[in-house]
Write a protein that holds these residues in place. Structure first.
Motif, mmCIF file in Angstrom:
data_model
loop_
_atom_site.group_PDB
_atom_site.id
_atom_site.type_symbol
_atom_site.label_atom_id
_atom_site.label_comp_id
_atom_site.label_asym_id
_atom_site.label_seq_id
_atom_site.Cartn_x
_atom_site.Cartn_y
_atom_site.Cartn_z
ATOM 1 N N ASN A 1 47.394 10.424 -39.885
ATOM 2 C CA ASN A 1 47.140 11.284 -41.044
ATOM 3 C C ASN A 1 46.226 12.461 -40.685
ATOM 4 O O ASN A 1 45.561 13.032 -41.556
ATOM 5 C CB ASN A 1 46.552 10.487 -42.208
ATOM 6 C CG ASN A 1 45.179 9.915 -41.892
ATOM 7 O OD1 ASN A 1 44.764 9.885 -40.728
ATOM 8 N ND2 ASN A 1 44.466 9.472 -42.915
ATOM 9 N N VAL A 2 46.161 12.812 -39.418
ATOM 10 C CA VAL A 2 45.386 13.964 -38.961
ATOM 11 C C VAL A 2 46.339 15.012 -38.394
ATOM 12 O O VAL A 2 47.193 14.695 -37.562
ATOM 13 C CB VAL A 2 44.336 13.571 -37.899
ATOM 14 C CG1 VAL A 2 43.609 14.808 -37.388
ATOM 15 C CG2 VAL A 2 43.335 12.573 -38.481
ATOM 16 N N THR A 3 46.198 16.243 -38.857
ATOM 17 C CA THR A 3 47.050 17.344 -38.425
ATOM 18 C C THR A 3 46.208 18.387 -37.698
ATOM 19 O O THR A 3 45.117 18.740 -38.168
ATOM 20 C CB THR A 3 47.739 18.003 -39.638
ATOM 21 O OG1 THR A 3 48.467 17.013 -40.359
ATOM 22 C CG2 THR A 3 48.685 19.109 -39.191
ATOM 23 N N PHE A 4 46.696 18.866 -36.565
ATOM 24 C CA PHE A 4 45.976 19.875 -35.783
ATOM 25 C C PHE A 4 46.770 21.184 -35.787
ATOM 26 O O PHE A 4 47.969 21.194 -35.531
ATOM 27 C CB PHE A 4 45.784 19.409 -34.338
ATOM 28 C CG PHE A 4 44.974 18.155 -34.194
ATOM 29 C CD1 PHE A 4 43.588 18.213 -34.176
ATOM 30 C CD2 PHE A 4 45.591 16.919 -34.089
ATOM 31 C CE1 PHE A 4 42.834 17.058 -34.044
ATOM 32 C CE2 PHE A 4 44.850 15.756 -33.959
ATOM 33 C CZ PHE A 4 43.453 15.828 -33.934
ATOM 34 N N LYS A 5 46.067 22.296 -36.059
ATOM 35 C CA LYS A 5 46.696 23.616 -36.054
ATOM 36 C C LYS A 5 45.821 24.583 -35.260
ATOM 37 O O LYS A 5 44.648 24.785 -35.588
ATOM 38 C CB LYS A 5 46.855 24.145 -37.488
ATOM 39 C CG LYS A 5 47.820 23.353 -38.368
ATOM 40 C CD LYS A 5 49.272 23.676 -38.020
ATOM 41 C CE LYS A 5 50.228 23.014 -39.001
ATOM 42 N NZ LYS A 5 51.636 23.366 -38.714
ATOM 43 N N LEU A 6 46.397 25.184 -34.227
ATOM 44 C CA LEU A 6 45.700 26.195 -33.425
ATOM 45 C C LEU A 6 46.481 27.506 -33.527
ATOM 46 O O LEU A 6 47.692 27.529 -33.290
ATOM 47 C CB LEU A 6 45.610 25.751 -31.969
ATOM 48 C CG LEU A 6 44.935 26.738 -31.006
ATOM 49 C CD1 LEU A 6 43.469 26.958 -31.384
ATOM 50 C CD2 LEU A 6 45.028 26.224 -29.570
ATOM 51 N N TYR A 7 45.778 28.586 -33.879
ATOM 52 C CA TYR A 7 46.415 29.876 -34.115
ATOM 53 C C TYR A 7 45.934 30.890 -33.080
ATOM 54 O O TYR A 7 44.772 31.301 -33.087
ATOM 55 C CB TYR A 7 46.082 30.384 -35.527
ATOM 56 C CG TYR A 7 46.480 29.423 -36.614
ATOM 57 C CD1 TYR A 7 47.728 29.514 -37.226
ATOM 58 C CD2 TYR A 7 45.613 28.401 -37.013
ATOM 59 C CE1 TYR A 7 48.102 28.623 -38.219
ATOM 60 C CE2 TYR A 7 45.977 27.499 -38.005
ATOM 61 C CZ TYR A 7 47.218 27.609 -38.606
ATOM 62 O OH TYR A 7 47.590 26.715 -39.584
ATOM 63 N N GLU A 8 46.838 31.269 -32.204
ATOM 64 C CA GLU A 8 46.483 32.248 -31.174
ATOM 65 C C GLU A 8 46.343 33.645 -31.789
ATOM 66 O O GLU A 8 47.015 33.982 -32.769
ATOM 67 C CB GLU A 8 47.539 32.261 -30.076
ATOM 68 C CG GLU A 8 47.676 30.933 -29.322
ATOM 69 C CD GLU A 8 46.408 30.535 -28.573
ATOM 70 O OE1 GLU A 8 45.541 31.411 -28.348
ATOM 71 O OE2 GLU A 8 46.290 29.345 -28.213
ATOM 72 N N GLY A 9 45.464 34.435 -31.196
ATOM 73 C CA GLY A 9 45.317 35.818 -31.635
ATOM 74 C C GLY A 9 44.527 36.014 -32.908
ATOM 75 O O GLY A 9 44.547 37.102 -33.493
ATOM 76 N N LEU A 10 43.826 34.968 -33.359
ATOM 77 C CA LEU A 10 42.987 35.084 -34.556
ATOM 78 C C LEU A 10 41.540 34.801 -34.195
ATOM 79 O O LEU A 10 41.247 34.111 -33.217
ATOM 80 C CB LEU A 10 43.451 34.114 -35.645
ATOM 81 C CG LEU A 10 44.904 34.231 -36.116
ATOM 82 C CD1 LEU A 10 45.177 33.229 -37.230
ATOM 83 C CD2 LEU A 10 45.223 35.646 -36.566
ATOM 84 N N ASN A 11 40.604 35.302 -35.028
ATOM 85 C CA ASN A 11 39.184 35.100 -34.776
ATOM 86 C C ASN A 11 38.592 34.027 -35.687
ATOM 87 O O ASN A 11 39.325 33.279 -36.348
ATOM 88 C CB ASN A 11 38.426 36.428 -34.890
ATOM 89 C CG ASN A 11 38.541 37.055 -36.287
ATOM 90 O OD1 ASN A 11 38.758 36.374 -37.288
ATOM 91 N ND2 ASN A 11 38.401 38.370 -36.347
#
Length: 464
Positions: free
Chosen positions: A412-422
């Motif tokens: 029930n844990v979701t990981f989101k990594l967004y390149e090009g953002l601060n």
């Protein structure tokens, strides 16, 4: 050594979270600030800001303030604050904040809309080592009339009404929804911040609240207690000040207000904590928040002292060279010892030892010894971990990776990594930490995919 590390940490934190909202107005006569005049220099400093003499004001910065804030950052911080307060009218007085080592003055200036409290912190050698802007209390001027927007309604609130620390806030509620709606509590990052988490012209919490409320979720946000009552808190709480008084207590009050609202489903209330707020979210959950789910928005399972040491090391590598760089890197070898000294300091001594902000070392000790990792293992509610690839305040390779390791194997844990953002989840193309303020000074918006992912995750666990 222990105090210097905490002071440097406070100075850098101040530089990156100064917010408010630029037109100082007025035409006071100002020459060159007499930095030796210890009785009048704080007022002269504020009058320099009012008169637009930013170079004169910044001339008295110590090295950490020059590196972290500088003349341009000072100008933006003051102008944004003065824009919200209105045209300058007059100085209204000055108070001395007791401190054993630093000279701390709080200058009150009157403006058309509200007052500004400018806290100017001078080091023993007469340099500006800290700077904090907040608004003077004027809750009577807070317009409580609801405002109908596109798909939702804004309801101004006063959080903690009747307590020692009332705060302006805003509850946004979606329109045209049958039945009770899920809700979200927004919790700020480090330092004194308004309800929109304003950084120059960027307002991430306003964007999040508007998007979520237009998509079926009630959202509550509010001015941070240190934004409105910073001086009062230091004077009344002294060395006992901790993140409980600074952040946690108000987050729980906001949660209780949301859950008590007949339009909100009390069993579907979530927390979104940004930066330090994300670090504290598991602790807030454990201490009474009892959320249906947690969104850790650019947070970290590490200690803030460790993160600040990394931030400072990055800035040194980018700005120094030769012998100066070698000396600075040697000093950083003591960082672990300095942190250990703070952590091992008896509570009474920690409460009696203060840093450049006027806060006690106990604040840092309490924060370090109650990390997110101490609480997150016992949380069974769903968690969304969101991080930006070009974040130079917390780091993907340490902080995002730390969450992945700590929460590995949970379905029930979701990981989101967004390149090009601060750190604000806005577009970023800088390659040096020292350019952060220049990037933040440019008006931008939270990436649309980030907002959509938040809403989609909330629907998955809240319905609606």
């Amino acid at each position: 050594m222990k105090l210097r590390f905490a002071a440097a940490a406070a100075a850098l934190l101040t530089a990156f979270v100064l917010s408010g909202c630029g037109n100082g107005g007025g035409q006071p006569d100002l020459g060159v600030i007499d930095w030796e005049d210890r009785d009048g220099r704080a007022e002269q400093f504020v009058m320099a800001l009012v008169n637009g003499e930013y170079a004169a004001a910044a001339a008295g910065f110590d090295a950490a303030m020059r590196r972290g804030l500088g003349e341009r950052g000072l100008q933006k911080a003051w102008e944004d604050t003065a824009e919200a307060a209105g045209r300058f009218l007059s100085l209204a007085g000055i108070e001395v904040v007791p401190h054993d080592e630093y000279d701390i003055y709080e200058v009150l200036s009157r403006h058309e809309k509200t007052g500004i409290k400018s806290r100017v912190v001078f080091s023993p050698d007469g340099l500006v080592a800290g700077l904090f802007f907040s608004f003077a209390e004027d809750l009577a001027a807070w317009d409580m009339a609801p405002a109908v927007k596109d798909g939702y309604t804004e309801f101004p609130i006063i959080l903690g009404e009747g307590t020692e620390y009332p705060l302006r806030g805003m509850l946004t509620v979606p329109d045209g929804v049958s039945g009770k709606v899920p809700g979200v509590v927004l919790v700020h990052g480090s330092g004194p911040q308004d309800m929109d988490e304003t950084v120059f012209e960027n307002k991430p919490f306003l964007e999040i609240a508007e998007y979520l409320s237009a998509n079926g979720f009630a959202v509550i946000r509010y001015d941070k207690r240190t934004y409105t009552h910073g001086a009062k808190m230091l004077q009344e709480l002294g060395g006992s000040l901790s993140v409980w008084e600074e952040t946690i207590e108000d987050a729980i009050l906001a949660t209780e207000m949301l859950k008590a609202d007949s339009r909100i489903d009390r069993d579907r209330v979530f927390i979104l904590g940004h930066s330090l707020g994300g670090m504290l979210a598991p602790r807030i959950h454990a201490m009474g928040g009892d959320y249906a789910g947690l969104i850790l928005f650019a947070g970290s399972p590490r200690s803030l002292l460790e993160i600040i040491a990394d931030q400072q090391r990055m800035a040194v590598l980018e700005t120094l060279e030769g012998e100066a760089l070698e000396a600075a890197l040697e000093a950083f070898e003591l960082a672990d010892e300095q942190i250990a000294a703070i952590v091992n300091m008896p509570d009474d001594e920690a409460k009696a030892t203060t840093d450049a902000s006027g806060a006690s070392v106990y604040y840092w000790k309490d924060l370090h010894t109650h990390s997110a990792a101490d609480y997150i293992e016992d949380i069974t509610a769903p968690i969304l971990v969101m991080h930006a690839g070009n974040d130079m305040q917390v780091f993907a390779d340490k902080d995002f990776a730390g969450y992945q390791e700590l929460l590995a194997g949970r379905d029930n844990v979701t990981f989101k990594l967004y390149e090009g953002l601060n750190h604000l989840f806005m577009p970023s193309d800088i390659t040096r930490r020292v350019d952060i303020l220049d990037e933040y000074a440019v008006k931008a918006n939270i990436d649309g995919q980030v907002l959509r992912d938040i809403a989609e995750w909330l629907r998955a666990f809240a319905g609606g």
